[in-house]
Design a protein around this motif. Structure first.
Motif, PDB file in Angstrom:
ATOM      1  N   TYR A 163      21.547  21.900 -14.515  1.00 51.93           N
ATOM      2  CA  TYR A 163      22.854  21.261 -14.326  1.00 51.93           C
ATOM      3  C   TYR A 163      22.810  20.160 -13.273  1.00 51.93           C
ATOM      4  CZ  TYR A 163      22.982  24.467 -10.359  1.00 51.93           C
ATOM      5  OH  TYR A 163      22.679  25.152  -9.213  1.00 51.93           O
ATOM      6  N   HIS A 164      21.658  19.973 -12.645  1.00 51.64           N
ATOM      7  CA  HIS A 164      21.494  18.889 -11.671  1.00 51.64           C
ATOM      8  C   HIS A 164      21.203  17.593 -12.430  1.00 51.64           C
ATOM      9  CE1 HIS A 164      21.436  21.386  -8.010  1.00 51.64           C
ATOM     10  NE2 HIS A 164      20.857  22.287  -8.782  1.00 51.64           N
ATOM     11  N   VAL A 165      22.238  16.882 -12.802  1.00 54.26           N
ATOM     12  CA  VAL A 165      22.076  15.677 -13.607  1.00 54.26           C
ATOM     13  C   VAL A 165      22.563  14.419 -12.902  1.00 54.26           C
ATOM     14  CG1 VAL A 165      22.161  16.903 -15.815  1.00 54.26           C
ATOM     15  CG2 VAL A 165      24.288  16.116 -14.762  1.00 54.26           C
ATOM     16  N   ALA A 166      23.168  14.557 -11.727  1.00 56.10           N
ATOM     17  CA  ALA A 166      23.702  13.399 -11.019  1.00 56.10           C
ATOM     18  C   ALA A 166      22.593  12.548 -10.424  1.00 56.10           C
ATOM     19  CB  ALA A 166      24.658  13.855  -9.910  1.00 56.10           C
ATOM     20  N   SER A 167      22.845  11.262 -10.327  1.00 56.94           N
ATOM     21  CA  SER A 167      21.856  10.342  -9.772  1.00 56.94           C
ATOM     22  C   SER A 167      22.565   9.194  -9.059  1.00 56.94           C
ATOM     23  CB  SER A 167      20.962   9.784 -10.880  1.00 56.94           C
ATOM     24  OG  SER A 167      20.090   8.784 -10.382  1.00 56.94           O
ATOM     25  N   ALA A 168      21.951   8.725  -7.991  1.00 57.13           N
ATOM     26  CA  ALA A 168      22.475   7.560  -7.286  1.00 57.13           C
ATOM     27  C   ALA A 168      21.989   6.271  -7.931  1.00 57.13           C
ATOM     28  CB  ALA A 168      22.058   7.602  -5.818  1.00 57.13           C
ATOM     29  N   ASP A 169      21.014   6.382  -8.828  1.00 58.17           N
ATOM     30  CA  ASP A 169      20.408   5.215  -9.473  1.00 58.17           C
ATOM     31  C   ASP A 169      20.753   5.243 -10.960  1.00 58.17           C
ATOM     32  OD1 ASP A 169      18.907   3.120 -10.372  1.00 58.17           O
ATOM     33  OD2 ASP A 169      16.968   3.935  -9.752  1.00 58.17           O
ATOM     34  N   ARG A 170      21.450   4.235 -11.419  1.00 56.72           N
ATOM     35  CA  ARG A 170      21.835   4.177 -12.843  1.00 56.72           C
ATOM     36  C   ARG A 170      20.602   4.178 -13.743  1.00 56.72           C
ATOM     37  NH1 ARG A 170      22.590   4.616 -17.372  1.00 56.72           N
ATOM     38  NH2 ARG A 170      24.138   3.638 -18.755  1.00 56.72           N
ATOM     39  N   LYS A 171      19.543   3.524 -13.345  1.00 56.36           N
ATOM     40  CA  LYS A 171      18.338   3.458 -14.173  1.00 56.36           C
ATOM     41  C   LYS A 171      17.667   4.820 -14.309  1.00 56.36           C
ATOM     42  CE  LYS A 171      17.351  -1.380 -13.046  1.00 56.36           C
ATOM     43  NZ  LYS A 171      16.377  -2.330 -12.444  1.00 56.36           N
ATOM     44  N   ALA A 172      17.855   5.690 -13.322  1.00 57.69           N
ATOM     45  CA  ALA A 172      17.236   7.011 -13.363  1.00 57.69           C
ATOM     46  C   ALA A 172      17.864   7.914 -14.416  1.00 57.69           C
ATOM     47  CB  ALA A 172      17.326   7.678 -11.994  1.00 57.69           C
ATOM     48  N   LEU A 173      18.991   7.504 -14.982  1.00 58.94           N
ATOM     49  CA  LEU A 173      19.640   8.297 -16.030  1.00 58.94           C
ATOM     50  C   LEU A 173      18.940   8.159 -17.375  1.00 58.94           C
ATOM     51  CD1 LEU A 173      23.454   7.748 -15.273  1.00 58.94           C
ATOM     52  CD2 LEU A 173      21.981   9.653 -14.597  1.00 58.94           C
ATOM     53  N   LEU A 174      17.965   7.275 -17.463  1.00 56.64           N
ATOM     54  CA  LEU A 174      17.185   7.141 -18.693  1.00 56.64           C
ATOM     55  C   LEU A 174      16.064   8.176 -18.676  1.00 56.64           C
ATOM     56  CD1 LEU A 174      16.689   5.547 -21.333  1.00 56.64           C
ATOM     57  CD2 LEU A 174      15.127   4.084 -20.026  1.00 56.64           C
ATOM     58  N   VAL A 175      16.171   9.175 -19.546  1.00 60.04           N
ATOM     59  CA  VAL A 175      15.189  10.259 -19.618  1.00 60.04           C
ATOM     60  C   VAL A 175      14.161   9.930 -20.684  1.00 60.04           C
ATOM     61  CG1 VAL A 175      14.837  12.719 -20.006  1.00 60.04           C
ATOM     62  CG2 VAL A 175      16.924  11.921 -18.876  1.00 60.04           C
ATOM     63  N   LYS A 176      12.898   9.852 -20.282  1.00 61.13           N
ATOM     64  CA  LYS A 176      11.819   9.498 -21.197  1.00 61.13           C
ATOM     65  C   LYS A 176      10.912  10.686 -21.439  1.00 61.13           C
ATOM     66  CE  LYS A 176      10.454   6.163 -18.478  1.00 61.13           C
ATOM     67  NZ  LYS A 176      11.495   6.257 -17.452  1.00 61.13           N
ATOM     68  N   ALA A 177      10.045  10.568 -22.435  1.00 69.82           N
ATOM     69  CA  ALA A 177       9.105  11.634 -22.765  1.00 69.82           C
ATOM     70  C   ALA A 177       8.202  11.938 -21.588  1.00 69.82           C
ATOM     71  CB  ALA A 177       8.262  11.229 -23.976  1.00 69.82           C
ATOM     72  N   GLY A 178       8.062  13.223 -21.288  1.00 64.54           N
ATOM     73  CA  GLY A 178       7.186  13.644 -20.208  1.00 64.54           C
ATOM     74  C   GLY A 178       7.775  13.553 -18.823  1.00 64.54           C
ATOM     75  N   ASP A 179       9.037  13.113 -18.708  1.00 66.68           N
ATOM     76  CA  ASP A 179       9.663  13.031 -17.385  1.00 66.68           C
ATOM     77  C   ASP A 179       9.828  14.419 -16.788  1.00 66.68           C
ATOM     78  OD1 ASP A 179       9.791  10.330 -17.410  1.00 66.68           O
ATOM     79  OD2 ASP A 179      11.957  10.168 -17.697  1.00 66.68           O
ATOM     80  N   SER A 180       9.917  14.465 -15.486  1.00 62.22           N
ATOM     81  CA  SER A 180      10.148  15.727 -14.790  1.00 62.22           C
ATOM     82  C   SER A 180      11.479  16.322 -15.222  1.00 62.22           C
ATOM     83  CB  SER A 180      10.148  15.499 -13.281  1.00 62.22           C
ATOM     84  OG  SER A 180      10.628  16.630 -12.605  1.00 62.22           O
ATOM     85  N   ALA A 181      11.573  17.635 -15.139  1.00 61.65           N
ATOM     86  CA  ALA A 181      12.799  18.320 -15.540  1.00 61.65           C
ATOM     87  C   ALA A 181      13.923  18.117 -14.541  1.00 61.65           C
ATOM     88  CB  ALA A 181      12.540  19.812 -15.714  1.00 61.65           C
ATOM     89  N   ALA A 182      13.644  17.488 -13.420  1.00 58.30           N
ATOM     90  CA  ALA A 182      14.663  17.280 -12.392  1.00 58.30           C
ATOM     91  C   ALA A 182      14.758  15.799 -12.044  1.00 58.30           C
ATOM     92  CB  ALA A 182      14.335  18.081 -11.141  1.00 58.30           C
TER      93      ALA A 182
END
Length: 250
Positions: free
Chosen positions: A90-109
């Motif tokens: 449920y930790h989905v908030a981010s201070a960086d708009r670009k960090a909201l792009l989830v790509k293959a192999g990204d960390s679960a957090a």
């Protein structure tokens, strides 16, 4: 009077010891997605099906923009290779708009949002909530933070009636043209220094109403955003976790 006291003893202590104790999440909850590094360049079923155009393909792998995503789960259900799965984070908030792009192999957090650099807000944070044409879902999941279970006030965070008394604004809704002047007026009425929090896919990108001629597609660029909380609507625990990360080191 005695009946109230008796009921209070019966209810016992209901406030969750968060963040020390993990919250209960319903079975249908969908958290941060996890994408497998499976090459599916010739398959665009999920991309074509997504109602908010939140999915794109990068190097042959799907990527999800959580700033647009409604967490409907249709992409995970339709993927023939099961490359997409929504987890329980449920930790989905981010201070960086670009960090909201989830790509293959990204960390679960997500990278933790940057803590407030202004010590003034670390112990006391007053927010003015602004509903800019929202459907009341994000508004409801924000308002519920003031109830006994969440008890937002124990963290020194409260909602106030006037922007003159606020440290920042919390915005929901796709920002309709009719509400845009009120949003700018409210933002300017908050004394400097001020912060801005976007709650929900509508406030971040316009969500399901991004293509509407009557909406601005989320908070305008003229208003800098300090925290993005994706979802449609975001779970209250996601909103609270984001606020606490923003206020970290208090």
């Amino acid at each position: 009077m005695f009946g109230i006291i008796k009921e209070r003893f019966h209810q016992k202590y209901r406030t969750l010891d968060f963040p020390a104790k993990e919250p209960f999440l319903p079975g249908r909850f969908k958290g941060r997605p996890e994408i497998k590094a499976i090459n599916c360049a010739n398959c665009h079923i999920c991309q074509d099906l997504c109602p908010t155009e939140a999915i794109q393909h990068i190097d042959g792998h799907p990527a999800i923009d959580l700033g647009r995503c409604t967490f409907c789960g249709a992409c995970a259900q339709c993927c023939p290779q099961k490359a997409i799965a929504f987890g329980r984070n449920y930790h989905v908030a981010s201070a960086d708009r670009k960090a909201l792009l989830v790509k293959a192999g990204d960390s679960a957090a997500f990278p933790t949002p940057q803590a407030l650099t202004k010590p003034l807000f670390r112990r006391s944070l007053k927010l003015r909530q602004v509903s800019c044409g929202g459907c009341a879902a994000c508004e409801a999941d924000t308002n519920v933070l003031g109830t006994l279970l969440y008890d937002l006030g124990r963290f020194g965070i409260d909602f106030v009636a006037s922007p003159r008394h606020a440290d920042g604004i919390l915005v929901t809704g796709p920002v309709t043209k009719n509400m845009a002047p009120a949003l700018f007026d409210t933002y300017r009425a908050v004394p400097d220094p001020r912060i801005v929090i976007a709650v929900g896919s509508c406030a971040i990108s316009g969500g399901l109403f991004a293509t509407s001629s009557q909406c601005l597609g989320g908070i305008p660029e003229e208003i800098p955003v300090d925290l993005f909380v994706p979802g449609c609507p975001p779970n209250p625990w996601s909103i609270l976790a984001g606020l606490l990360e923003l206020q970290k080191n208090r």
